[in-house]
Motif scaffolding. Structure first.
Motif, mmCIF file in Angstrom:
data_model
loop_
_atom_site.group_PDB
_atom_site.id
_atom_site.type_symbol
_atom_site.label_atom_id
_atom_site.label_comp_id
_atom_site.label_asym_id
_atom_site.label_seq_id
_atom_site.Cartn_x
_atom_site.Cartn_y
_atom_site.Cartn_z
ATOM 1 N N LEU A 1 -14.332 8.841 13.060
ATOM 2 C CA LEU A 1 -13.277 9.031 12.075
ATOM 3 C C LEU A 1 -12.665 7.697 11.659
ATOM 4 C CD1 LEU A 1 -11.369 12.139 13.457
ATOM 5 C CD2 LEU A 1 -13.166 12.060 11.732
ATOM 6 N N ALA A 2 -12.495 7.555 10.347
ATOM 7 C CA ALA A 2 -11.823 6.367 9.832
ATOM 8 C C ALA A 2 -10.348 6.429 10.211
ATOM 9 C CB ALA A 2 -11.983 6.299 8.322
ATOM 10 N N GLU A 3 -9.703 5.286 10.300
ATOM 11 C CA GLU A 3 -8.277 5.228 10.627
ATOM 12 C C GLU A 3 -7.530 4.549 9.494
ATOM 13 O OE1 GLU A 3 -7.534 3.442 14.374
ATOM 14 O OE2 GLU A 3 -8.816 4.836 15.507
ATOM 15 N N MET A 4 -6.413 5.170 9.094
ATOM 16 C CA MET A 4 -5.609 4.620 8.001
ATOM 17 C C MET A 4 -4.137 4.732 8.359
ATOM 18 S SD MET A 4 -7.712 6.267 4.768
ATOM 19 C CE MET A 4 -6.997 5.155 3.555
ATOM 20 N N LYS A 5 -3.342 3.762 7.900
ATOM 21 C CA LYS A 5 -1.903 3.746 8.172
ATOM 22 C C LYS A 5 -1.128 3.869 6.863
ATOM 23 C CE LYS A 5 -2.270 0.796 12.300
ATOM 24 N NZ LYS A 5 -1.799 -0.459 12.941
ATOM 25 N N TYR A 6 -0.086 4.702 6.904
ATOM 26 C CA TYR A 6 0.786 4.878 5.738
ATOM 27 C C TYR A 6 2.234 4.917 6.198
ATOM 28 C CZ TYR A 6 -3.434 6.100 3.151
ATOM 29 O OH TYR A 6 -4.667 6.062 2.565
ATOM 30 N N ASN A 7 3.108 4.417 5.342
ATOM 31 C CA ASN A 7 4.513 4.305 5.691
ATOM 32 C C ASN A 7 5.391 4.770 4.537
ATOM 33 O OD1 ASN A 7 6.903 3.286 7.149
ATOM 34 N ND2 ASN A 7 6.949 1.792 5.468
ATOM 35 N N THR B 1 19.381 13.808 -1.895
ATOM 36 C CA THR B 1 18.750 15.124 -1.868
ATOM 37 C C THR B 1 17.275 15.018 -2.275
ATOM 38 O OG1 THR B 1 19.468 15.496 -4.155
ATOM 39 C CG2 THR B 1 20.900 16.332 -2.399
ATOM 40 N N LYS B 2 16.896 13.877 -2.801
ATOM 41 C CA LYS B 2 15.514 13.655 -3.206
ATOM 42 C C LYS B 2 14.704 13.124 -2.021
ATOM 43 C CE LYS B 2 12.706 11.312 -6.685
ATOM 44 N NZ LYS B 2 12.715 10.388 -7.865
ATOM 45 N N VAL B 3 13.589 13.778 -1.747
ATOM 46 C CA VAL B 3 12.727 13.385 -0.630
ATOM 47 C C VAL B 3 11.837 12.219 -1.062
ATOM 48 C CG1 VAL B 3 10.950 14.174 0.977
ATOM 49 C CG2 VAL B 3 12.722 15.755 0.215
ATOM 50 N N VAL B 4 11.713 11.201 -0.178
ATOM 51 C CA VAL B 4 10.806 10.079 -0.447
ATOM 52 C C VAL B 4 9.379 10.547 -0.149
ATOM 53 C CG1 VAL B 4 10.205 7.706 0.144
ATOM 54 C CG2 VAL B 4 12.606 8.440 0.181
ATOM 55 N N VAL B 5 8.481 10.421 -1.146
ATOM 56 C CA VAL B 5 7.134 10.988 -1.036
ATOM 57 C C VAL B 5 6.086 9.889 -1.123
ATOM 58 C CG1 VAL B 5 5.474 12.611 -2.033
ATOM 59 C CG2 VAL B 5 7.915 13.153 -2.060
ATOM 60 N N ARG B 6 5.061 10.012 -0.285
ATOM 61 C CA ARG B 6 3.890 9.130 -0.341
ATOM 62 C C ARG B 6 2.647 10.009 -0.451
ATOM 63 N NH1 ARG B 6 2.342 3.964 1.685
ATOM 64 N NH2 ARG B 6 0.317 3.521 0.724
ATOM 65 N N CYS C 1 7.523 6.711 9.540
ATOM 66 C CA CYS C 1 8.751 6.888 8.761
ATOM 67 C C CYS C 1 9.793 5.903 9.268
ATOM 68 C CB CYS C 1 9.295 8.305 8.915
ATOM 69 S SG CYS C 1 8.414 9.540 7.960
ATOM 70 N N THR C 2 10.417 5.156 8.352
ATOM 71 C CA THR C 2 11.482 4.228 8.736
ATOM 72 C C THR C 2 12.749 4.558 7.967
ATOM 73 O OG1 THR C 2 10.757 2.620 7.066
ATOM 74 C CG2 THR C 2 9.884 2.375 9.292
ATOM 75 N N LEU C 3 13.881 4.464 8.665
ATOM 76 C CA LEU C 3 15.191 4.741 8.075
ATOM 77 C C LEU C 3 15.980 3.442 8.051
ATOM 78 C CD1 LEU C 3 17.171 6.931 7.028
ATOM 79 C CD2 LEU C 3 17.948 7.200 9.401
ATOM 80 N N ASP C 4 16.233 2.924 6.861
ATOM 81 C CA ASP C 4 16.909 1.630 6.688
ATOM 82 C C ASP C 4 18.292 1.885 6.087
ATOM 83 O OD1 ASP C 4 17.670 -0.954 6.322
ATOM 84 O OD2 ASP C 4 16.077 -1.485 4.910
ATOM 85 N N ILE C 5 19.215 2.336 6.928
ATOM 86 C CA ILE C 5 20.542 2.735 6.460
ATOM 87 C C ILE C 5 21.578 2.349 7.518
ATOM 88 C CG2 ILE C 5 22.017 4.720 5.885
ATOM 89 C CD1 ILE C 5 19.592 6.131 4.809
ATOM 90 N N ARG D 1 8.113 12.294 3.152
ATOM 91 C CA ARG D 1 7.003 13.245 3.139
ATOM 92 C C ARG D 1 5.704 12.563 2.748
ATOM 93 N NH1 ARG D 1 8.268 17.340 -0.852
ATOM 94 N NH2 ARG D 1 6.761 16.444 -2.304
ATOM 95 N N PHE D 2 4.648 12.950 3.444
ATOM 96 C CA PHE D 2 3.295 12.490 3.126
ATOM 97 C C PHE D 2 2.499 13.687 2.583
ATOM 98 C CE2 PHE D 2 4.960 9.966 6.598
ATOM 99 C CZ PHE D 2 4.661 8.665 6.248
ATOM 100 N N ASP D 3 2.018 13.580 1.360
ATOM 101 C CA ASP D 3 1.182 14.631 0.769
ATOM 102 C C ASP D 3 -0.277 14.238 0.945
ATOM 103 O OD1 ASP D 3 3.378 16.051 0.027
ATOM 104 O OD2 ASP D 3 3.345 15.451 -2.078
#
Length: 307
Positions: free
Chosen positions: A34-40, A48-53, A67-71, A135-137
């Motif tokens: 299996l190939a390996e891939m990283k997403y952030n 109220t808007k979800v961050v989507v990748r 997932c990173t929270l910069d707040i 969210r990751f689609d």
């Protein structure tokens, strides 16, 4: 005459796997590790808007989702509770850890995408006072383009094409309808009717030769992605006779002929009625003269009697 229509719009297929799809499943022995891939995804403000990748896969893959929270949070804390979901199902409860040098919390989930049931939405939910979600689609490639309603004529040929952009599927399959049944188009068995080319690239074309009225209906092209499912789209084909464009003009001509016939009939009827009307008028005049003559004789007789 040859008409070409490119790019059919696609939706995910829900039908039973075709023979080609089964072939793809049986070829797992040829699949490398299996190939390996990283997403952030990074969330930098409460909303109220979800961050989507969006993540597009063409083969089974191991995904490292971060997932990173910069707040700035008050009060400050070392950890934040996080829930990972696939669709509406909770798949993991975690604690996001804070970076020692920055005001950033992070959480990670390792997803092995081996078949179509593992495609979908992966969501990280930070349990803060205000909503913070990423969210990751994860899906197979979309097939680009616009849907087409194709129109051609008997005896002509028509070309339909589909493409998967920069992604190359395992195979392409074309379908049409035979009555109420969906059937695979086999250009090898019927080369005089169908030509499919190519099958191993990001674009495929179907050429239908010597069109007949029975070729009308729906056509589908299906892109098969190794073990991860299919994408397909639909186009409709209408086959006309060469008399079809003349039908509106023939209808207008028929209306004009009927109108002229009605006018002519009315004129003939009017001309036939005129002599009858003149004869009746002459008869009335004659009767009137006779009446006047009779009245004159009676008046004269009356005068003689008086004398």
């Amino acid at each position: 005459m040859l008409l070409q229509y490119d790019d059919v719009n696609f939706a995910t297929s829900t039908k039973a796997p075709s023979k080609t799809t089964e072939d793809a499943k049986e070829s797992t022995e040829n699949i490398p590790a299996l190939a390996e891939m990283k997403y952030n995804v990074t969330i930098k403000e409460f909303s109220t808007k979800v961050v989507v990748r969006n993540i597009t896969l063409v083969q089974p893959t191991v995904l490292e989702l971060l997932c990173t929270l910069d707040i700035n949070l008050s009060p400050d804390g070392a950890t934040i509770a996080v829930t990972w979901r696939m669709g509406n199902t909770t798949i993991r409860d975690d604690n996001a850890t804070k970076d020692e040098h920055q005001n950033i919390w992070s959480t990670q989930y390792l997803a092995e995408i081996k078949n179509k049931t593992q495609l979908g939405n992966y969501t990280c939910v930070f349990k803060t006072k205000q909503k913070a979600e990423g969210r990751f689609d994860v899906r197979v490639p979309e097939i680009g383009g616009k849907s087409k309603n194709l129109i051609s004529y008997e005896g002509d040929s028509v070309v339909m094409s589909c493409n998967s952009g920069e992604y190359v599927p395992f195979d392409w399959v074309w379908y049409t309808m035979n009555g109420s049944e969906e059937v695979v188009i086999n250009d090898t068995l019927r080369p005089e009717k169908y030509q499919v080319s190519p099958k191993n690239l990001s674009i495929t074309k179907l050429k239908v030769l010597d069109l007949m009225e029975k070729d009308e209906g729906f056509y589908w092209c299906e892109a098969i992605f190794l073990q991860l499912g299919e994408r397909r789209g639909k186009a409709s084909l209408k086959v006309l006779t060469y008399m079809a464009p003349l039908k509106p003009f023939l209808a207008i001509a028929a209306e004009v002929i009927i109108l002229v016939a009605l006018i002519f009939s009315y004129e003939v009827y009017t001309k036939k009625k005129e002599p009858v009307a003149e004869g009746e008028k002459e008869f009335e005049q004659t009767e009137q003269l006779k009446s006047e003559d009779s009245n004159g004789v009676e008046n004269s007789t009356a005068r003689h009697r008086k004398v």
